[in-house]
Design an enzyme around this catalytic site. Structure first.
Site: not given
Length: 305
Positions: A65, A275
């Site tokens: 990520e 997110e």
């Protein structure tokens, strides 16, 4: 010319270079190393502003990520440039924001894992082979692109003392009983240098709010257990309106031992997991501009309260 590179993967070296160059270009940015990883890479933090409201933003708890590190570093650059120019950021006076708030940024919590996913570590190198050995026990997870953990095979966002035993029970039932590319909670909470560094830094900063940046899904999580934090839901709704992201409850199997979970439990203050983007991690860089545009309002509004 831009300091932060946004058209190639954000490696640990690029992150360090970004922090060092930003600090040199804008002397009002303060930076420090808050810890080192299991394999000696530094974990950096930056501070911008002098105000009483303190907020703490973190990125790349998970290796694949890494785009969240790019988002936070680019925000630091744009914010600093606006302060220097006496301009605005997201329709707010940057200098006024810096007088009223202090923003702390830990752009890359897991630099070891990031270097595995981004290809800095190569086959045949000791650290790569160590990770590969763990990954062989979990053949259904793509390697290295599916890697979320640090190079000890511990998921750093399952390391915090908020329901850790319950997280351990859930993840063991799912089959993550040993070092793995993801979902392994480790032998104890805060047993990993990276999570402990952020934990200690958070206690030192004593922030009014934290944002933990992850990918993907375009969702915002703001709850932990049955704890009601005054103002958190209203602020989450504001973030959702600014970004177009949805507000959701964390799935039960992922509801424990996360950074924002611990912060909410320990401080009874607003903590958010954001997110960013949509798709399969690591997200492609062609999503960066949209992600950054969607989140700029969150980053500014969190600092204003």
């Amino acid at each position: 010319m831009s300091i932060v590179v946004t058209n190639e993967p954000m490696t640990s070296q690029l992150a360090v270079q970004s922090v060092e160059r930003l600090t040199a270009e804008y002397p009002f940015i303060r930076s420090e190393i808050i810890g080192t990883t299991a394999f000696g890479r530094p974990i950096w933090a930056m501070r911008i502003g002098t105000g009483d409201r303190r907020v703490l933003y973190s990125g790349s708890h998970h290796a694949n990520e890494w785009i969240t590190s790019t988002v936070l570093l680019k925000f630091a650059e744009d914010y600093a440039a606006a302060i220097e120019a006496d301009g605005e950021i997201f329709d707010r006076s940057a200098r006024a924001l810096a007088r009223d708030s202090t923003i702390y940024i830990v752009p890359m919590v897991d630099p070891d894992g990031v270097d595995l996913v981004t290809g800095v570590l190569q086959p045949g190198e000791e650290q790569y082979e160590r990770a590969l050995g763990f990954a062989r026990n979990y053949p259904n997870i793509p390697f290295p692109e599916g890697w979320k953990a640090n190079l000890n095979g511990v998921d750093l966002n399952l390391q915090y003392p908020a329901g850790w035993l319950r997280a351990r029970e859930i993840k063991f039932m799912q089959g993550y009983t040993s070092p793995a590319p993801r979902e392994y909670v480790g032998r104890a909470p805060l047993s990993q240098a990276e999570s402990l560094a952020l934990y200690d830094f958070t206690q030192r900063v004593d922030p009014d709010l934290v944002l933990a940046y992850h990918s993907q899904g375009q969702v915002i999580y703001y709850k932990y257990a049955d704890i009601v934090v005054p103002g958190a839901e209203e602020l989450a709704q504001r973030f959702a309106s600014l970004s177009g992201y949805a507000l959701e409850d964390v799935p039960y199997a992922s509801s424990f031992a996360g950074y924002k979970d611990w912060f909410i439990q320990a401080y009874r203050r607003p903590g958010f997991t954001v997110e960013v983007g949509e798709g399969v991690n690591p997200l492609p860089l062609n999503q960066f501009e949209e992600i950054y545009r969607d989140n700029l309002g969150i980053l500014v509004t969190a600092a204003t309260g």
